[in-house]
Design an enzyme around this catalytic site. Structure first.
Site, PDB file in Angstrom:
ATOM      1  N   GLN A 126       0.879  -1.214  -0.021  1.00 48.02           N
ATOM      2  CA  GLN A 126      -0.168  -0.030   0.153  1.00 48.02           C
ATOM      3  C   GLN A 126       0.776   1.387   0.033  1.00 48.02           C
ATOM      4  OE1 GLN A 126      -2.819  -0.652   3.002  1.00 48.02           O
ATOM      5  NE2 GLN A 126      -4.499   0.047   1.775  1.00 48.02           N
ATOM      6  N   ASP A 129       1.890   2.478  -3.511  1.00 47.25           N
ATOM      7  CA  ASP A 129       0.805   2.249  -4.373  1.00 47.25           C
ATOM      8  C   ASP A 129       0.582   3.492  -4.998  1.00 47.25           C
ATOM      9  OD1 ASP A 129      -1.442   1.877  -5.944  1.00 47.25           O
ATOM     10  OD2 ASP A 129      -2.557   0.776  -4.303  1.00 47.25           O
ATOM     11  N   TYR A 227     -10.346  -5.118  -8.171  1.00 45.79           N
ATOM     12  CA  TYR A 227     -10.839  -4.508  -9.135  1.00 45.79           C
ATOM     13  C   TYR A 227     -12.302  -5.075  -9.463  1.00 45.79           C
ATOM     14  CZ  TYR A 227      -6.107  -2.287  -9.806  1.00 45.79           C
ATOM     15  OH  TYR A 227      -4.949  -1.717  -9.640  1.00 45.79           O
TER      16      TYR A 227
HETATM   17  P1  NAD Z   1     -10.621   1.762 -10.317  1.00 47.28           P
HETATM   18  O1  NAD Z   1      -9.778   3.264 -10.412  1.00 47.28           O
HETATM   19  O2  NAD Z   1      -9.968   0.856 -11.161  1.00 47.28           O
HETATM   20  O3  NAD Z   1     -11.999   1.846 -10.664  1.00 47.28           O
HETATM   21  C1  NAD Z   1     -12.761   2.874  -9.764  1.00 47.28           C
HETATM   22  C2  NAD Z   1     -14.176   2.442  -9.329  1.00 47.28           C
HETATM   23  O4  NAD Z   1     -15.038   2.151 -10.374  1.00 47.28           O
HETATM   24  C3  NAD Z   1     -14.093   1.091  -8.743  1.00 47.28           C
HETATM   25  O5  NAD Z   1     -14.528   1.099  -7.575  1.00 47.28           O
HETATM   26  C4  NAD Z   1     -14.688   0.253  -9.489  1.00 47.28           C
HETATM   27  O6  NAD Z   1     -15.614  -0.843  -8.857  1.00 47.28           O
HETATM   28  C5  NAD Z   1     -15.897   0.682 -10.124  1.00 47.28           C
HETATM   29  N1  NAD Z   1     -16.654   0.492 -11.380  1.00 47.28           N
HETATM   30  C6  NAD Z   1     -15.933  -0.047 -12.473  1.00 47.28           C
HETATM   31  N2  NAD Z   1     -16.998  -0.259 -13.510  1.00 47.28           N
HETATM   32  C7  NAD Z   1     -18.130   0.357 -12.921  1.00 47.28           C
HETATM   33  C8  NAD Z   1     -19.326   0.623 -13.485  1.00 47.28           C
HETATM   34  N3  NAD Z   1     -19.657   0.299 -14.757  1.00 47.28           N
HETATM   35  N4  NAD Z   1     -20.195   1.440 -13.037  1.00 47.28           N
HETATM   36  C9  NAD Z   1     -19.879   1.826 -11.704  1.00 47.28           C
HETATM   37  N5  NAD Z   1     -18.652   1.699 -11.090  1.00 47.28           N
HETATM   38  C10 NAD Z   1     -17.659   1.070 -11.867  1.00 47.28           C
HETATM   39  O7  NAD Z   1     -10.391   1.425  -8.921  1.00 47.28           O
HETATM   40  P2  NAD Z   1      -9.519   1.856  -7.510  1.00 47.28           P
HETATM   41  O8  NAD Z   1      -9.696   3.098  -6.952  1.00 47.28           O
HETATM   42  O9  NAD Z   1      -8.151   1.616  -8.062  1.00 47.28           O
HETATM   43  O10 NAD Z   1      -9.874   0.827  -6.476  1.00 47.28           O
HETATM   44  C11 NAD Z   1     -10.339  -0.548  -6.827  1.00 47.28           C
HETATM   45  C12 NAD Z   1     -10.468  -1.421  -5.466  1.00 47.28           C
HETATM   46  O11 NAD Z   1      -8.984  -1.763  -5.006  1.00 47.28           O
HETATM   47  C13 NAD Z   1     -11.095  -0.828  -4.518  1.00 47.28           C
HETATM   48  O12 NAD Z   1     -11.904  -1.936  -3.694  1.00 47.28           O
HETATM   49  C14 NAD Z   1     -10.049  -0.465  -3.529  1.00 47.28           C
HETATM   50  O13 NAD Z   1     -10.523  -0.392  -2.214  1.00 47.28           O
HETATM   51  C15 NAD Z   1      -8.985  -1.416  -3.626  1.00 47.28           C
HETATM   52  N6  NAD Z   1      -7.815  -0.945  -3.441  1.00 47.28           N
HETATM   53  C16 NAD Z   1      -6.959  -1.783  -2.594  1.00 47.28           C
HETATM   54  C17 NAD Z   1      -5.565  -1.471  -2.094  1.00 47.28           C
HETATM   55  C18 NAD Z   1      -4.939  -2.414  -1.299  1.00 47.28           C
HETATM   56  O14 NAD Z   1      -5.518  -3.060  -0.880  1.00 47.28           O
HETATM   57  N7  NAD Z   1      -3.490  -1.901  -1.284  1.00 47.28           N
HETATM   58  C19 NAD Z   1      -5.227  -0.349  -2.927  1.00 47.28           C
HETATM   59  C20 NAD Z   1      -5.937   0.399  -3.847  1.00 47.28           C
HETATM   60  C21 NAD Z   1      -7.233   0.154  -4.192  1.00 47.28           C
END
Ligand code: NAD
Length: 372
Positions: A126, A129, A227
Site C-alpha cells: 500500500q 501504491d 478491481y
Molecule cells: P479503479 O480506479 O480501477 O475504478 C474505480 C471504481 O469504479 C471502482 O470502485 C470500480 O468498482 C468502479 N467501477 C467499475 N466499473 C463500474 C461501472 N460500470 N459502474 C460503476 N462503477 C464502476 O479502482 P481503484 O480506485 O483503484 O480501487 C479498486 C479497488 O481496489 C477498491 O476496492 C479499492 O479499495 C481497492 N484497493 C486496494 C488497495 C490495497 O489493498 N492496497 C489499494 C488500492 C485500491
C-alpha cells in the site's frame, strides 16, 4: 556507491517530479548517490537549490547513460531507453498495457523495468501504491474543478435574501478517487449520491454521509486484486436506465469507473447528458482510457448544445504537483527501501512486489501480457 538519477519528465505537460528533496535526503542516508536533472523539480515547486541543500547533486540529462537506478513519473521514449546503461533498473508509471513496444525496448536494451501500475494491491504494498496515492488527489481536484466551472455555489445558505439549496453531486465509481470525491464534495456542502457495481462499497459511501444509489444489474464482482469485473453490454444498459433519473437531477457528475488494463465502460450516454440541466458539469476521470461519458475528450473541455460542460482532464493530480510529487516520491522511496533491507538494493524476485512490478529483466519481457 550506486547512483540514483531523477529524470526530468519527457511530457512537457507533466508537472510532478519523482523524488522530492526530503526523500532525496532519505535515499542518501540508505546509501544512494542521488543525482537530479537540473530543473526537474521546478514545476512542482522544488528548486535545484532545494535539492543541493538535501545533499543531491544537480546534473545534466546525459547522466541517464551512467545511472544505476533511474526514476521518473511517466514513461520515457523508446529512443531514451536506448541510451540507458545496460543492467540499469528503471522505475516509473509505464502504462504497460498500451506500451508493449516500449516494454520490448526495455528488454532489448537490457534494462530491468518496473511499472508502478503493476504493483499488487496488498496491504504491504500500500505504501508504494502510486495508483492509489494519485487517484486520491485526482478525486479531490475533480471536485474543485467542477466547483470552479459551476455558475453556482455548492452549500445550502439561509440568508435574508433567500435560501439557496445545496447542489447535487453524483459520483459514479467509488474506488479510491470516488471516495475522496465524495468526501470533498460533502466538505464543500453539496448533497452527494454515489454508485458502484461492487456492493461492498455501500457501507463506505454511507459512512461518508452520502446516499448509495441502488441499481440491480444482476451479478457483479471483483477480482482478487479488488478491481471491478467488466459488466456485459446488457448490464451496462440496465445501469444506464437505473441512473438516468439521478443524472438528470444532478448538478455535477464525477465518473471514476476504470477497468484495470482495459477500456473504461461507457456509463453515461449522450442521451443522459442531453437530459441534464444547462450549467451542469461532468468530470470524466476515465477520459484517458476510453471514457465513461459519451462525448468526453481526453484533456479537453467540451460544452454540449444543452449547456453541459464535460471535463476530460486525464491527470487531475498534476494540478496539485507539490502534494502529488510528495506522495509519488514517498511511494518511490518505500519501493526502494523495501528492497534494501541491509542497505543494498536487492532485486528479489521471490517477493511478489518485485515479481509483479518488473515487466522486463535480463533481456526478456517478464509478463506474457506485454509480449507483442
Ligand atoms: P479503479 O480506479 O480501477 O475504478 C474505480 C471504481 O469504479 C471502482 O470502485 C470500480 O468498482 C468502479 N467501477 C467499475 N466499473 C463500474 C461501472 N460500470 N459502474 C460503476 N462503477 C464502476 O479502482 P481503484 O480506485 O483503484 O480501487 C479498486 C479497488 O481496489 C477498491 O476496492 C479499492 O479499495 C481497492 N484497493 C486496494 C488497495 C490495497 O489493498 N492496497 C489499494 C488500492 C485500491
Amino acid at each position: 556507491m550506486k547512483t540514483l538519477f531523477v529524470c526530468s519528465e519527457s511530457d512537457v505537460r507533466e508537472t510532478r517530479v519523482a523524488v522530492i528533496p526530503s526523500d532525496a535526503q532519505k535515499l542518501s542516508k540508505i546509501g544512494w548517490a542521488v543525482k537530479i536533472e537540473s530543473g526537474a523539480g521546478v514545476k512542482a515547486g522544488f528548486s535545484d537549490e532545494d535539492y543541493k541543500n538535501a545533499g543531491a547533486e544537480i546534473v545534466g540529462a546525459d547522466f541517464v547513460k551512467e545511472a544505476d537506478f533511474i526514476v521518473a513519473v511517466r514513461k520515457p521514449s523508446e529512443e531514451k531507453v536506448k541510451t540507458f546503461k545496460r543492467g540499469a533498473f528503471y522505475l516509473s508509471l509505464l502504462d504497460p498495457f498500451n506500451e508493449k513496444s516500449l516494454i520490448k525496448a526495455f528488454a532489448d536494451a537490457g534494462i530491468t523495468a518496473a511499472s508502478f501500475e503493476m504493483i499488487p494491491r496488498s496491504t504491504i504494498a500500500q505504501k508504494m501504491d502510486v495508483l492509489s496515492s494519485q487517484a486520491n488527489l485526482a478525486g479531490y481536484v475533480g471536485v474543485l474543478k467542477s466547483a470552479n466551472t459551476l455558475k453556482k455555489i455548492l452549500p445550502m445558505m439561509m440568508t435574508p435574501a433567500g435560501t439557496i439549496s445545496p447542489l447535487k453531486f453524483f459520483i459514479v465509481g467509488v474506488g479510491v478517487a470516488g471516495l475522496q470525491a465524495i468526501a470533498t464534495a460533502k466538505r464543500l456542502g453539496a448533497r452527494v449520491e454515489a454508485y458502484d457495481t461492487r456492493p461492498v462499497v455501500e457501507e463506505q459511501v454511507k459512512s461518508l454521509g452520502a446516499k448509495f444509489v441502488k441499481i440491480d444489474v444482476g451479478e457483479t464482482g471483483q477480482t482478487e486484486q479488488g478491481y471491478a469485473k467488466a459488466l456485459t453490454e446488457e448490464q451496462l444498459e440496465l445501469q444506464r436506465k437505473g441512473m438516468a433519473k439521478v443524472c438528470a437531477q444532478s448538478d455535477v457528475i464525477i465518473t471514476t469507473a476504470k477497468l484495470f488494463g482495459r477500456k473504461a465502460p461507457r456509463i453515461i450516454s449522450a442521451e443522459m447528458v442531453s437530459g441534464m440541466k444547462s450549467g451542469s458539469v461532468i468530470v470524466d476521470m476515465a477520459a484517458g482510457s476510453g471514457g465513461n461519458v459519451e462525448g468526453s475528450k481526453p484533456d479537453e473541455i467540451v460544452i454540449t448544445p444543452n449547456g453541459v460542460t464535460i471535463i476530460g482532464d486525464t491527470c487531475l493530480e498534476a494540478s496539485v504537483p507539490a502534494t502529488a510529487s510528495q506522495m509519488y516520491s514517498a511511494n518511490v522511496y518505500n519501493y526502494i527501501a523495501h528492497f534494501s533491507p541491509e542497505g543494498e538494493f536487492v532485486q528479489n524476485f521471490d517477493d511478489q512486489i518485485m515479481k509483479m512490478s518488473v515487466v522486463a529483466h535480463n533481456g526478456e519481457i517478464t509478463d506474457d501480457r506485454f509480449k507483442q
